[in-house]
Design a protein around this motif. Structure first.
Motif, PDB file in Angstrom:
ATOM      1  N   GLY A 186      33.283 -21.082  49.068  1.00  0.00           N
ATOM      2  CA  GLY A 186      31.869 -21.346  48.878  1.00  0.00           C
ATOM      3  C   GLY A 186      31.023 -20.095  48.783  1.00  0.00           C
ATOM      4  N   ASP A 219      29.484 -25.237  44.721  1.00  0.00           N
ATOM      5  CA  ASP A 219      28.146 -25.699  44.340  1.00  0.00           C
ATOM      6  C   ASP A 219      28.040 -26.073  42.871  1.00  0.00           C
ATOM      7  OD1 ASP A 219      28.366 -23.215  43.188  1.00  0.00           O
ATOM      8  OD2 ASP A 219      26.524 -22.386  44.047  1.00  0.00           O
ATOM      9  N   GLY A 226      29.608 -28.394  48.827  1.00  0.00           N
ATOM     10  CA  GLY A 226      28.889 -27.230  48.350  1.00  0.00           C
ATOM     11  C   GLY A 226      28.606 -26.212  49.440  1.00  0.00           C
TER      12      GLY A 226
END
Length: 370
Positions: free
Chosen positions: A295, A200, A4
């Motif tokens: 990300g 995430d 994440g």
């Protein structure tokens, strides 16, 4: 770096250097990214916009060299050997993860995955011999579609069986590979859901696209907000993405039937039916794929007006003929003309309230008259 985490990585490797790799790079340069590609074809069009290593997809020396040049790797072609991506994953982060590609490359495993997740599929049977083909046809009934389990795309590696006399001939054509027989689906529309999942777990979904194919190759995609099957398509796509802890863009192709949506296949990459997003959405599928694998926050998938994408197969129409149409955006891939080859596309973007299907018909009718 954990799954994440956000990365400030600026160098992205792409396995495959076709038009999808080309469009990924073009979307990434405004974000400050750099790219390196690997493809066995020295004339691959992605090499026009990024450094290209010409090597087989399973050339470990070339793969290791690519891994040393970049911060993470993605792919634009689903027939990359899974072993090659696993080799890379020992050296650099790879998104999407190789496990999803391993499933998507095998039509039987893919259908079994859909069934496991409660996603409707056509009835199907694995076929490993002519006798098994006869038994599967008797069980499923005809018409049915015989497909290779691996390496088929754009209509390749499949045959429609309409009568019992077709079985022996089909076995002669496809019988050298592992096969799957699927019931023929009577459908009203073919639609695709293009979606994005970040590191995430955040997900965003583009408006459902209605697709038309010619000779097994996507001809046009029409995207409009408010499709009544949007929520169901998102649900099925979410199940797959969460199952694989997916990162990046995925397309899920469906048949619309009287019972709802029936799964056809997934494409674990940016997809032809999402090309309209370059001009037709706030954030293109290509920019969102890069955001996801890095990300970074995912971008809005909202429509900008309404949009359709028209593929050019074989050869491009004259540029001047295309640019006379208001709202048309041309993408030429820098490929030489050849039968069955995707050489470019155009996005037709118009304001909300304009009759987009009618404008699209006028465009396609005019081009086919020339």
């Amino acid at each position: 770096m954990k799954g994440g985490d956000v990365t400030d990585a600026g160098r992205v490797g792409i396995i495959g250097a076709g038009q999808l790799g080309r469009m990924l790079a073009l979307a990434g340069y405004p974000l400050g990214l750099q790219f390196a590609m690997l493809d066995p074809n020295s004339a691959a069009c992605g090499g026009q916009v990024a450094p290209l290593t010409v090597a087989a997809f399973d050339d470990q020396e070339a793969l290791a060299a690519l891994a040393r040049q970049v911060d993470l790797v993605t792919f634009e072609f689903e027939n990359v050997p899974v072993a090659a991506l696993e080799f890379l994953a020992d050296r650099v982060e790879v998104f999407p993860r190789p496990a999803v590609l391993e499933t998507a490359q095998d039509r039987l495993r893919e259908k079994e995955c859909f069934a496991q997740l409660g996603i409707p599929t056509p009835a199907y049977r694995a076929v490993g011999s002519e006798g098994e083909l006869q038994a599967a046809a008797a069980k499923l009934g005809l018409p049915a579609v015989l497909k290779t389990r691996r390496l088929g795309y754009d209509g390749k590696g499949q045959l429609v069986l309409r009568r019992e006399s077709d079985l022996a001939a089909a076995w002669q054509v496809l019988g050298g590979a592992e096969l799957i027989l699927e019931s023929f689906v009577s459908f009203a529309r073919e639609v695709s859901q293009v979606a994005v999942r970040g590191r995430d777990g955040a997900m965003v979904f583009y408006p459902l696209a209605e697709n038309t194919h010619r000779d097994g190759i996507l001809h046009l995609s029409l995207a409009r907000a408010g499709d009544p099957l949007q929520t169901l398509a998102e649900d099925y796509t979410r199940r797959i993405m969460e199952h694989f802890s997916y990162v990046g863009v995925m397309a899920f192709e469906f048949f619309q039937t009287e019972a709802g949506l029936v799964a056809n296949e997934i494409a674990p990459r940016v997809h032809n039916s999402g090309h309209w997003t370059i001009e037709g959405a706030e954030t293109s599928q290509f920019a969102n794929h890069l955001r996801a694998i890095l990300g970074w926050p995912l971008g809005s998938t909202e429509l900008v007006g309404q949009a359709a994408m028209l593929n050019f197969i074989g050869e491009l129409p004259a540029t001047a003929d295309l640019l006379q149409y208001p709202g048309l955006h041309l993408h030429a891939y820098g490929k030489s003309a050849a039968p069955g080859r995707k050489v470019g596309h155009a996005t037709l973007r118009l304001p909300a309230g304009v009759d987009l299907p009618a404008a699209l018909r006028r465009l396609t009718d005019a081009l086919e008259m020339r």
